[in-house]
Design a protein around this motif. Sequence first.
Motif, mmCIF file in Angstrom:
data_model
loop_
_atom_site.group_PDB
_atom_site.id
_atom_site.type_symbol
_atom_site.label_atom_id
_atom_site.label_comp_id
_atom_site.label_asym_id
_atom_site.label_seq_id
_atom_site.Cartn_x
_atom_site.Cartn_y
_atom_site.Cartn_z
ATOM 1 N N TYR A 64 0.831 -1.203 0.000
ATOM 2 C CA TYR A 64 0.000 0.000 0.000
ATOM 3 C C TYR A 64 0.865 1.253 0.000
ATOM 4 O O TYR A 64 2.028 1.229 0.398
ATOM 5 C CB TYR A 64 -0.956 0.022 1.193
ATOM 6 C CG TYR A 64 -0.296 0.023 2.554
ATOM 7 C CD1 TYR A 64 0.072 1.217 3.181
ATOM 8 C CD2 TYR A 64 -0.038 -1.170 3.234
ATOM 9 C CE1 TYR A 64 0.665 1.228 4.430
ATOM 10 C CE2 TYR A 64 0.555 -1.168 4.489
ATOM 11 C CZ TYR A 64 0.904 0.031 5.079
ATOM 12 O OH TYR A 64 1.498 0.031 6.313
ATOM 13 N N LEU B 206 -6.373 13.360 -5.072
ATOM 14 C CA LEU B 206 -5.704 12.096 -4.782
ATOM 15 C C LEU B 206 -6.659 10.927 -5.001
ATOM 16 O O LEU B 206 -6.289 9.913 -5.611
ATOM 17 C CB LEU B 206 -5.175 12.082 -3.345
ATOM 18 C CG LEU B 206 -4.613 10.747 -2.843
ATOM 19 C CD1 LEU B 206 -3.435 10.288 -3.700
ATOM 20 C CD2 LEU B 206 -4.205 10.849 -1.375
ATOM 21 N N TYR C 237 -7.219 10.484 -8.781
ATOM 22 C CA TYR C 237 -6.042 9.942 -9.453
ATOM 23 C C TYR C 237 -5.813 8.475 -9.083
ATOM 24 O O TYR C 237 -5.491 7.646 -9.942
ATOM 25 C CB TYR C 237 -4.796 10.765 -9.094
ATOM 26 C CG TYR C 237 -4.718 12.134 -9.726
ATOM 27 C CD1 TYR C 237 -5.728 12.625 -10.545
ATOM 28 C CD2 TYR C 237 -3.615 12.958 -9.484
ATOM 29 C CE1 TYR C 237 -5.642 13.882 -11.112
ATOM 30 C CE2 TYR C 237 -3.510 14.221 -10.054
ATOM 31 C CZ TYR C 237 -4.542 14.678 -10.860
ATOM 32 O OH TYR C 237 -4.445 15.925 -11.433
ATOM 33 N N PHE C 238 -5.965 8.160 -7.800
ATOM 34 C CA PHE C 238 -5.718 6.786 -7.361
ATOM 35 C C PHE C 238 -6.715 5.820 -8.000
ATOM 36 O O PHE C 238 -6.328 4.744 -8.492
ATOM 37 C CB PHE C 238 -5.799 6.704 -5.838
ATOM 38 C CG PHE C 238 -5.630 5.310 -5.303
ATOM 39 C CD1 PHE C 238 -4.375 4.706 -5.266
ATOM 40 C CD2 PHE C 238 -6.724 4.583 -4.852
ATOM 41 C CE1 PHE C 238 -4.212 3.408 -4.789
ATOM 42 C CE2 PHE C 238 -6.578 3.293 -4.367
ATOM 43 C CZ PHE C 238 -5.315 2.710 -4.340
ATOM 44 N N LYS D 122 -5.959 2.782 -10.593
ATOM 45 C CA LYS D 122 -6.380 1.398 -10.358
ATOM 46 C C LYS D 122 -7.095 0.827 -11.589
ATOM 47 O O LYS D 122 -6.905 -0.337 -11.946
ATOM 48 C CB LYS D 122 -7.315 1.335 -9.148
ATOM 49 C CG LYS D 122 -6.660 1.647 -7.818
ATOM 50 C CD LYS D 122 -5.836 0.498 -7.305
ATOM 51 C CE LYS D 122 -6.708 -0.667 -6.886
ATOM 52 N NZ LYS D 122 -5.902 -1.762 -6.294
ATOM 53 N N LEU E 36 -4.553 2.134 -0.916
ATOM 54 C CA LEU E 36 -4.294 3.466 -0.380
ATOM 55 C C LEU E 36 -4.774 3.500 1.061
ATOM 56 O O LEU E 36 -5.949 3.253 1.336
ATOM 57 C CB LEU E 36 -5.023 4.538 -1.195
ATOM 58 C CG LEU E 36 -5.031 5.968 -0.630
ATOM 59 C CD1 LEU E 36 -3.609 6.526 -0.547
ATOM 60 C CD2 LEU E 36 -5.914 6.880 -1.482
ATOM 61 N N LYS F 237 0.497 9.123 -12.627
ATOM 62 C CA LYS F 237 0.507 7.711 -13.050
ATOM 63 C C LYS F 237 1.926 7.239 -13.357
ATOM 64 O O LYS F 237 2.340 6.158 -12.893
ATOM 65 C CB LYS F 237 -0.375 7.544 -14.289
ATOM 66 C CG LYS F 237 -0.397 6.117 -14.832
ATOM 67 C CD LYS F 237 -1.351 5.966 -15.995
ATOM 68 C CE LYS F 237 -0.821 6.638 -17.236
ATOM 69 N NZ LYS F 237 -1.661 6.341 -18.438
ATOM 70 N N LEU G 131 4.099 7.166 -10.033
ATOM 71 C CA LEU G 131 3.692 6.080 -9.143
ATOM 72 C C LEU G 131 4.080 4.734 -9.737
ATOM 73 O O LEU G 131 4.563 3.835 -9.023
ATOM 74 C CB LEU G 131 2.188 6.146 -8.887
ATOM 75 C CG LEU G 131 1.614 5.085 -7.940
ATOM 76 C CD1 LEU G 131 2.317 5.109 -6.584
ATOM 77 C CD2 LEU G 131 0.103 5.277 -7.760
#
Length: 390
Positions: A221, A237, A240-241, A245, A254, A343, A346
Amino acid sequence: MKIAFVVQRYGLEISGGAELHCRWIAEHMKKYCDVEVLTTRAFDYITWKNHYSRGKDIINGIPVKRFSVKRVRNPRKFGRIQDYILKNEHLEKDELKWLEEEGPFSPALLKYIKRHEDDYDYFIFYCCRYYHSYWGINTVPNKSILVPTAEHDPVIHLKIFKDLLKKPRAIIYLTEEEKKMINSISQNQNILGDIVGVGIETPSNFSAGEFLKRYGIKGDYIIYVGRIDENKGCDKLFDYFLRFKREKTSDISLVLVGSTVLKIPSHPDIFHLGFIPEKEKFSVLDSALLLVMPSFYESLSIVTLEAWALGKPVLANARCDVLKGQCLRSNAGLYYENYEEFKSALDILLSSSRLRKTMGDNGRRYLNKAYTWEIVENKFLSILNRLERE
């Protein structure tokens, strides 16, 4: 030497921001000075509603005097006043009206400072944008030291703050970016000041195993620690997360640590732990692959330094000059301005354990060069000694 730290809120339950910085500094400076804290009874930073008992308290050996907030803040009224002064030509009295509504409105605290000016050598005011700092510094300018904790918030450009930033005897800056911004706004380079930051310590013997199991968190995580708020970029956030995914079909989760004023998306890979004790916070942070910092406004990110103390890389919002500057100076974090950059950054960090370790090691080295308590204490003492010589 007797020092009063003057801050909007103060307590062990307040786990971040300027209030935590103030408490840590006060606790470390009590080795050298007679330290007191002057604050309000507020706990809630949105309304400043009275929460703590009136009068004296002792927190970690430091006397704390609390004063009542005379009128709570009405967020809608405050928002209307702020919107007006930011979008229209206005008078100084309009800015002072905004300041009173910003709060915490505690005339009793200001009366105490005025009556007891001779009892203290210096008053260290926290947060230039609040009522107590503005009127406190104007009450005792010759004994005032300011820790502005200023961010790239539009209100910092108000005339009342341009003038205020020229009045203290000294200014304690938290980062290079904050100092540069304030000097540019107020042309106050002649005022004694230094970039001090904060010391970072990590607890010993912590393990997140049982704690994570309690919340059903399995696998890798990333983590966010702080107030879960639109002003901290948490809405972006989440967007975007969840998009990451969908596009990457990743198993990453997360984890969110902190109180929330924002609705958190319901998703099996998003875990909200709420406010947790310091040792558990470090446990969960230590088990994360990296820290993500989406905030637009920071004067200093303490949790970013804590992540580096644990050897964790950081993924930060590049639109925040302070976060971007910390990443560049440390070589311990990547940053993004939009989703595509989020993206890519990360993806790179998740795919390379070697890169994460290298950046984490860089963060530890950076921390040890600039953010030990010995360094911070000596900078504070140097400023106090220079004031005394003057």
